[in-house]
Design an enzyme around this catalytic site. Structure first.
Site, mmCIF file in Angstrom:
data_model
loop_
_atom_site.group_PDB
_atom_site.id
_atom_site.type_symbol
_atom_site.label_atom_id
_atom_site.label_comp_id
_atom_site.label_asym_id
_atom_site.label_seq_id
_atom_site.Cartn_x
_atom_site.Cartn_y
_atom_site.Cartn_z
ATOM 1 N N ASP A 53 -0.434 8.128 7.595
ATOM 2 C CA ASP A 53 -0.124 6.727 8.250
ATOM 3 C C ASP A 53 1.368 6.716 9.030
ATOM 4 O OD1 ASP A 53 -2.445 5.065 7.115
ATOM 5 O OD2 ASP A 53 -1.224 5.124 5.201
ATOM 6 N N ASP A 113 0.919 -1.095 -0.059
ATOM 7 C CA ASP A 113 -0.072 -0.063 -0.107
ATOM 8 C C ASP A 113 0.890 1.113 -0.073
ATOM 9 O OD1 ASP A 113 -2.204 -1.710 0.327
ATOM 10 O OD2 ASP A 113 -2.022 -1.514 2.486
ATOM 11 N N LEU A 152 -2.944 3.737 11.360
ATOM 12 C CA LEU A 152 -4.096 4.528 10.779
ATOM 13 C C LEU A 152 -4.819 3.297 9.961
ATOM 14 C CD1 LEU A 152 -5.489 7.140 11.414
ATOM 15 C CD2 LEU A 152 -4.355 7.933 9.715
ATOM 16 N N ASP A 153 -6.152 2.930 10.480
ATOM 17 C CA ASP A 153 -6.627 2.123 9.526
ATOM 18 C C ASP A 153 -7.847 2.877 8.548
ATOM 19 O OD1 ASP A 153 -7.943 -0.581 8.904
ATOM 20 O OD2 ASP A 153 -9.705 0.321 9.838
ATOM 21 N N GLU A 173 1.817 -2.102 11.056
ATOM 22 C CA GLU A 173 1.486 -2.337 9.505
ATOM 23 C C GLU A 173 2.518 -1.518 8.783
ATOM 24 O OE1 GLU A 173 -2.197 -0.926 8.151
ATOM 25 O OE2 GLU A 173 -1.497 -0.436 5.979
ATOM 26 N N GLU A 174 3.224 -0.125 9.225
ATOM 27 C CA GLU A 174 3.908 0.634 8.532
ATOM 28 C C GLU A 174 5.372 0.285 8.743
ATOM 29 O OE1 GLU A 174 2.290 1.896 6.683
ATOM 30 O OE2 GLU A 174 0.317 2.061 7.373
HETATM 31 P P1 AHG Z 1 -5.379 0.470 5.917
HETATM 32 O O1 AHG Z 1 -6.133 1.819 5.581
HETATM 33 O O2 AHG Z 1 -4.912 0.116 7.201
HETATM 34 O O3 AHG Z 1 -4.334 -0.059 4.735
HETATM 35 O O4 AHG Z 1 -6.445 -0.819 5.855
HETATM 36 C C1 AHG Z 1 -7.306 -0.806 4.978
HETATM 37 C C2 AHG Z 1 -8.313 -2.121 5.075
HETATM 38 C C3 AHG Z 1 -9.410 -2.112 6.111
HETATM 39 O O5 AHG Z 1 -9.504 -0.912 6.810
HETATM 40 C C4 AHG Z 1 -10.572 -2.069 4.879
HETATM 41 O O6 AHG Z 1 -11.583 -2.874 5.650
HETATM 42 C C5 AHG Z 1 -10.173 -2.778 3.682
HETATM 43 O O7 AHG Z 1 -8.609 -2.234 3.721
HETATM 44 C C6 AHG Z 1 -10.556 -2.178 2.658
HETATM 45 O O8 AHG Z 1 -10.317 -2.706 1.439
HETATM 46 P P2 AHG Z 1 -11.008 -2.658 0.080
HETATM 47 O O9 AHG Z 1 -10.440 -1.116 -0.450
HETATM 48 O O10 AHG Z 1 -10.401 -3.970 -0.877
HETATM 49 O O11 AHG Z 1 -12.527 -2.912 0.245
HETATM 50 MN MN MN Z 2 -5.916 -1.046 8.207
HETATM 51 MN MN MN Z 3 -3.373 1.432 8.411
#
Ligand code: AHG
Ligand code: MN
Ligand code: MN
Length: 294
Positions: free
Chosen positions: A63, A57, A107-108, A86-87
């Site tokens: 983040d 990502d 940060l989710d 995660e980071e």
């Molecule tokens: P993050 O922002 O920490 O990388 O997590 C994103 C995750 C989670 O929060 C969410 O449920 C999912 O990715 C969404 O994924 P899609 O865009 O594939 O639906």
């Molecule tokens: Mn997440």
């Molecule tokens: Mn995250």
């Protein structure tokens, strides 16, 4: 009536002063993150960096900032062994002699950052020393903070789930013994990927629709799970073509949430197995997941 503060709650719920110190530090950082999110559009700290994390990502500026703040807040606590984030590509060892490991998604909900929408911080704490690849059942503490119209902390110390609302710089206890309702009106999944789902996930989807459930999906795990916690229903992220082992990360996203869901009387399952029993083989391992009451 005066409300119980987080610190008062911790005093009466654990005798482990190290654990208390870690929880207080993490939640202090979450207060800073909440403030940062509130003023980010004014301070030009929205947007992406040039970096890509281990999961592939693109890291957002916030983040990285959130990760750095969490790391910094734990540096001074000698009992902390390592930070698994995660980071960060690897476990970041803060104190060789420390025994507590902290697992975090700083940060989710990255895709929600720039649009003033819901995001969160997820954390788990385990007294597992140099062992990082532990099953989620070994977490001593699990929590998340939801940055939304209110800033809310949901926490379990392994004896039920409580939640706190941030008001004037203090997290104040608002709910104890949260139990997921038996039934719920909603299901939550990225249905745009359903053509790639396996037969079991397709069957679940068909069943939820046949039961007349409505779709809600925010793209932030914390926010989608908060709905399940308070309103029931199902949230799942199954295997897809682009993510054959699921997208959500076991150690720092799924496990803390699974611990909370089980403590609230619900179920967390990955490919027919109780998720909290899975021993990961790598730090950023992903698994398919479904969270529900039954
Ligand atoms: P993050 O922002 O920490 O990388 O997590 C994103 C995750 C989670 O929060 C969410 O449920 C999912 O990715 C969404 O994924 P899609 O865009 O594939 O639906
Ligand atoms: Mn997440
Ligand atoms: Mn995250």
């Amino acid at each position: 009536m005066t409300k119980t503060t987080l610190k008062q709650f911790l005093q009466s719920h654990t005798k482990d002063t190290s654990l208390t110190q870690i929880i207080v530090s993490l939640t202090e950082v979450c207060k800073e993150i909440a403030e940062q999110l509130r003023t980010a559009p004014l301070d030009s700290i929205h947007g992406a960096t040039q970096n890509i994390n281990t999961s592939g990502d693109i890291q957002q500026k916030l983040d990285v900032l959130a990760n750095d703040q969490i790391r910094k807040s734990l540096e001074s606590i000698q009992e902390v062994h390592a930070l698994v984030s995660e980071e960060l590509p690897d476990a970041d060892i803060l104190h060789e002699a420390g025994e507590y490991n902290i697992y975090t998604d700083p940060l989710d909900g990255s895709s929600n950052i720039d649009i003033n929408w819901t995001t969160g911080t997820i954390f788990g704490i385990a007294k597992s020393g140099t062992e990082y690849l532990i099953p989620g059942e070994r977490l001593d503490v699990a929590g998340y903070v939801l940055y939304s119209s209110a800033c809310e902390l949901v926490l379990t110390l392994g004896n039920g789930v409580a939640s706190f609302i941030l008001d004037k710089g203090e997290f104040l206890l608002t709910r104890t013994n949260i139990l997921i309702p038996e039934d719920g009106r909603y299901y939550s999944v990225n249905e745009s990927k359903s053509a790639d789902f396996d037969d079991k996930s397709l069957a679940l989807l068909a069943q939820l629709k046949a039961e007349g459930k409505s779709l809600r999906y925010s793209g932030a795990l914390v926010s989608d799970i908060h709905r399940v916690l308070l309103k029931g229903g199902v949230h799942f992220y199954p295997r897809t073509k682009s993510h054959p082992e699921g997208k959500l990360r076991l150690l720092y996203e799924i496990n803390p949430i699974a611990k909370i869901v089980e403590e609230a009387g619900g179920r967390a399952y990955s490919a027919g197995k109780r998720t909290l029993l899975i021993t990961p083989t790598k730090l950023h391992e992903t698994v398919p997941i479904s969270f529900s009451k039954r």
